[in-house]
Design a protein around this motif. Structure first.
Motif, PDB file in Angstrom:
ATOM      1  N   ARG A   5      11.692  -8.837  -3.368  1.00  0.00           N
ATOM      2  CA  ARG A   5      10.442  -8.324  -2.840  1.00  0.00           C
ATOM      3  C   ARG A   5       9.700  -7.556  -3.914  1.00  0.00           C
ATOM      4  O   ARG A   5      10.280  -7.110  -4.898  1.00  0.00           O
ATOM      5  N   ALA A   6       8.402  -7.395  -3.684  1.00  0.00           N
ATOM      6  CA  ALA A   6       7.601  -6.631  -4.635  1.00  0.00           C
ATOM      7  C   ALA A   6       7.966  -5.160  -4.609  1.00  0.00           C
ATOM      8  O   ALA A   6       7.775  -4.449  -5.601  1.00  0.00           O
ATOM      9  N   ILE A   7       8.498  -4.684  -3.469  1.00  0.00           N
ATOM     10  CA  ILE A   7       8.878  -3.289  -3.334  1.00  0.00           C
ATOM     11  C   ILE A   7      10.381  -3.165  -3.523  1.00  0.00           C
ATOM     12  O   ILE A   7      11.143  -3.857  -2.843  1.00  0.00           O
ATOM     13  N   PRO A   8      10.866  -2.318  -4.404  1.00  0.00           N
ATOM     14  CA  PRO A   8      12.318  -2.128  -4.538  1.00  0.00           C
ATOM     15  C   PRO A   8      12.916  -1.563  -3.254  1.00  0.00           C
ATOM     16  O   PRO A   8      12.244  -0.892  -2.463  1.00  0.00           O
ATOM     17  N   ASN A  65       7.290   0.857 -11.723  1.00  0.00           N
ATOM     18  CA  ASN A  65       7.886   1.695 -10.709  1.00  0.00           C
ATOM     19  C   ASN A  65       8.086   3.100 -11.246  1.00  0.00           C
ATOM     20  O   ASN A  65       8.377   3.292 -12.423  1.00  0.00           O
ATOM     21  N   PRO A  66       7.956   4.110 -10.405  1.00  0.00           N
ATOM     22  CA  PRO A  66       8.217   5.474 -10.866  1.00  0.00           C
ATOM     23  C   PRO A  66       9.685   5.653 -11.188  1.00  0.00           C
ATOM     24  O   PRO A  66      10.554   5.012 -10.618  1.00  0.00           O
ATOM     25  N   LEU A 114       0.818  -1.194   0.000  1.00  0.00           N
ATOM     26  CA  LEU A 114       0.000   0.000   0.000  1.00  0.00           C
ATOM     27  C   LEU A 114       0.852   1.245   0.000  1.00  0.00           C
ATOM     28  O   LEU A 114       0.550   2.228  -0.656  1.00  0.00           O
ATOM     29  N   ARG A 115       1.941   1.220   0.763  1.00  0.00           N
ATOM     30  CA  ARG A 115       2.836   2.379   0.768  1.00  0.00           C
ATOM     31  C   ARG A 115       3.448   2.598  -0.613  1.00  0.00           C
ATOM     32  O   ARG A 115       3.656   3.719  -1.044  1.00  0.00           O
ATOM     33  N   LEU A 116       3.784   1.519  -1.319  1.00  0.00           N
ATOM     34  CA  LEU A 116       4.343   1.661  -2.663  1.00  0.00           C
ATOM     35  C   LEU A 116       3.316   2.270  -3.595  1.00  0.00           C
ATOM     36  O   LEU A 116       3.627   3.140  -4.395  1.00  0.00           O
ATOM     37  N   ALA A 117       2.066   1.829  -3.476  1.00  0.00           N
ATOM     38  CA  ALA A 117       1.026   2.387  -4.324  1.00  0.00           C
ATOM     39  C   ALA A 117       0.852   3.871  -4.068  1.00  0.00           C
ATOM     40  O   ALA A 117       0.736   4.670  -4.980  1.00  0.00           O
ATOM     41  N   GLN A 118       0.854   4.257  -2.775  1.00  0.00           N
ATOM     42  CA  GLN A 118       0.719   5.661  -2.455  1.00  0.00           C
ATOM     43  C   GLN A 118       1.912   6.451  -2.956  1.00  0.00           C
ATOM     44  O   GLN A 118       1.781   7.555  -3.435  1.00  0.00           O
ATOM     45  N   THR A 178      21.507  -0.375  -1.895  1.00  0.00           N
ATOM     46  CA  THR A 178      20.435  -0.524  -2.883  1.00  0.00           C
ATOM     47  C   THR A 178      20.983  -0.869  -4.270  1.00  0.00           C
ATOM     48  O   THR A 178      20.227  -1.320  -5.129  1.00  0.00           O
ATOM     49  N   LEU A 179      22.274  -0.660  -4.489  1.00  0.00           N
ATOM     50  CA  LEU A 179      22.875  -1.011  -5.775  1.00  0.00           C
ATOM     51  C   LEU A 179      23.071  -2.511  -5.939  1.00  0.00           C
ATOM     52  O   LEU A 179      23.060  -3.028  -7.053  1.00  0.00           O
TER      53      LEU A 179
END
Length: 369
Positions: free
Chosen positions: A264-267, A87-88, A10-14, A257-258
């Motif tokens: 996971r579904a969220i990067p 993803n944005p 949900l946080r990713l969607a927002q 992060t590199l």
């Protein structure tokens, strides 16, 4: 002792909706409104009307129009699922946060070394003998203020530093109930490209248990580490090492992060990080190097192992978690590993005599001139 990373679908969607312009979602909703009928109605005769839960009925001589599609505010936000699946386009910076972390950590060491040099050069006032006290002995109990003052004065410098760190982290955690928006801004998220959160994120915790574990670790390890040969009971040096290690380990988690595995579904760039674990692992690294035969164990488990064997096991666990990841924990493995490496390096390379004392002597010379 673990640095938690918080995130969810949900946080990713927002986050995606906020980063994309609102006009894109409105245009998709307008495109969707061009179809006057739902898809399952296209292949039925125009005089057929079907009600959910009932069989279709045919009305002769009358063509039934489909009901208009009402606009739902929730549908405007998530109108087109394909927009949320991608993803944005966020560019995470790495060079500028690295410069910021190095400058701030160096500034912390320089500032606290300056304070120590200034306190050592401060002229000491002569102490006069106390005047004799005449009268009856006080029989009333001390007030809470007097009791707190006496207790604080009886503490050693490392205990005062430990109490100050615990109080600061507890106050920041209590702010989540008073000013939650401000507390949320203290977390570090790589996608935000905000540098100051590399410092503030070491004071936020995901919940009471996370706060309790880190503060319990601080209470038990701060005093023996502070009075080891690496720090010689110097609260200025211990405070500088704690804060600088927290900043540098926070950047290590940002840099991870590199190479982090995408399981996971969220990067990883959209997962927020916080906690004092990186700085505390630095204290653990110093402890294990200074007291290699001391017994260490897991909290609430009556089993102990030598510190010289516990530290390599923890570092190996965090290295595998940083490279491959685990499905059962969501720790900041890069912050843990970098903090432990900084502690080992500071103890092995003798940062007390090669870095701290020369810095204090430099400030003394500058203040004397």
């Amino acid at each position: 002792m673990s640095l938690f990373r918080i995130g969810g679908p949900l946080r990713l969607a927002q986050c995606v909706v906020r980063t994309r312009p609102q006009t894109v979602l409105r245009s998709n909703w307008t495109r969707l409104q061009r179809f006057p009928q739902p898809r399952y109605q296209h292949n039925r005769p125009p005089n057929t009307r079907q009600t959910p839960g009932r069989p279709a009925t045919v009305r002769s001589g009358k063509q039934v129009k489909p009901p208009p599609i009402e606009e739902d505010p929730a549908s405007q936000q998530y109108a087109f699922p394909s927009e949320l699946s991608s993803n944005p386009r966020v560019v995470v910076r790495y060079f500028r946060p690295a410069i910021w972390a190095i400058v701030v950590s160096g500034g912390i060491f320089a500032s606290l070394a300056y304070l120590q040099a200034k306190s050592e050069l401060k002229p000491k006032t002569p102490s006069w003998p106390a005047a004799p006290q005449w009268g009856t002995t006080r029989r009333t109990p001390p007030s809470p203020t007097e009791l707190a003052t006496q207790t604080w004065a009886s503490l050693n410098p490392m205990s005062k530093l430990s109490a100050g760190i615990i109080a600061a982290n507890s106050a920041v955690h209590l702010s989540s109930f008073v000013v939650p928006a401000y507390w949320q801004s203290l977390w570090h998220m790589p996608a935000r490209n905000v540098n100051y959160t590399l410092f503030t994120s070491m004071f936020v915790h995901s919940g009471p248990f996370h706060l309790f574990v880190n503060m319990y670790f601080t209470y038990n390890f701060m005093i023996p580490v502070g009075y080891s040969r690496a720090f010689e009971g110097n609260p200025y040096q211990v405070g500088a090492f704690f804060l600088a290690t927290g900043v540098l380990s926070g950047y290590a988690q940002h840099l991870a992060t590199l190479i982090s595995p995408q399981k996971r579904a969220i990067p990883e760039m959209f997962i927020r990080c916080g906690g004092a674990s990186g700085a505390l692992l630095g204290m653990l690294g110093v402890f294990c190097m200074q007291y290699p035969n001391a017994g260490l164990g897991i909290m609430f488990v009556p089993v102990h192992f030598d510190a010289q064997y516990v530290l390599p096991a923890i570092m190996l666990f965090d290295f595998v978690g940083m490279v491959r990841g685990y499905s059962f924990v969501n720790f900041g493995h890069a912050a843990h590993l970098s903090g432990a490496l900084l502690g080992v390096a500071y103890s092995t390379l003798d940062g007390n005599n090669r870095l701290w004392k020369p810095l204090v002597r430099f400030w003394k010379q500058q203040l004397q001139h």
